[in-house]
Scaffold this motif. Sequence first.
Motif: not given
Length: 306
Positions: A45-51, A58-60, A64-70, A72-79
């Motif tokens: 959940n932290m890696m997927s920026t939910i938490l 975390i870098h994806i 940086n998942s916080i500074e570039n959260s938007k 990052c969200k587009h790079l990841i899919g969450v099940v």
Amino acid sequence: MIQVQNLSKSFQNVQAVNDISFTIKKGEIFGFLGPNGAGKSTTLNMMSTILKSDTGTIHIDGKNSIENSKECKHLIGVVPQEISLYEDLSAYDNLLFWGDLYGIPSKILKERIHTTLELIGLLDRKKDLIKTYSGGMKRRINIAAALLHHPKVLFMDEPTVGIDPQSRNHIFEVIETLNKQGITIVYTTHYMEEVERLCDRIAIIDSGKIIAQGTQSQLKELVQTKESIQFEFDFLSEANVNQLRKLLSYTMTQNKNKLLVESTVKELSNVITACNELQLSIKDIQLNKVNLEAIFLNLTGKQLRD
Ligand SMILES: Nc1ncnc2c1ncn2[C@@H]1O[C@H](COP(=O)(O)OP(=O)(O)OP(=O)(O)O)[C@@H](O)[C@H]1O
Ligand SMILES: [Mg+2]
């Protein structure tokens, strides 16, 4: 593809994740193996920026998942671990809803829903309401929802819990297909058979800590236990064991009519041939494999599952 450094998270007085670091390479299937409450979902959940994490970065894909959260969200899919679908909508309408949230233009979305439903093998059921689906089918739609925006990384949190073996195999095949298409996959489970089947590298997690990580063979090297085979004979004398020692170079330990042979399963036929030569009648054979369950037990003193 993913770099996690010194990540921690506490809830009230529970330290759910305790200073973990790891790297996930592009194109691999990376597994988190750990028992209930180990911290798998919290990590994911932290890696997927939910938490939000308490500490750590975390870098994806270098971001940086916080500074570039938007981004990052587009790079990841969450099940997610819990199925998140509308029971009173059809599979198709659920996917329309999720795709819309990602801002996928209508025409492209319709095409993507079609190909994704085809991939998960539920195209013919697209008009049916989710509440009429089996658990395994819901899980598959849950996966489809995470794929519509074409993520580069897919986070899957225990996607096979509570489903039948057939659906489970279907999900494995989907994961392997996605991985072949170049999607990096992060997979959590407490079933060692699943990580053994799917994962290139594994992190074993317990009480919020990564206690070991690496490929399966690297993990196997960490523990002292060796693969062995236990034979039980109708009768086994000390003289028999000495005769076997002349024929075979494996370490052998006798316990009455039982003999523990430190050989691998591949070498089983050598031992059987020697037994036949000495006309020893084998009553039972037990393989003691060094699997991830044994590694977990060795490292934590606990069973993976209660
Ligand atoms: N929102 C929360 N509030 C309080 N405690 C939490 C919360 N989420 C998780 N925890 C606690 O953090 C620890 C780790 O939980 P987490 O859900 O990450 O484990 P898990 O490995 O995913 O387990 P499972 O296999 O059961 O899904 C547990 O002790 C859990 O009770
Ligand atoms: Mg969980």
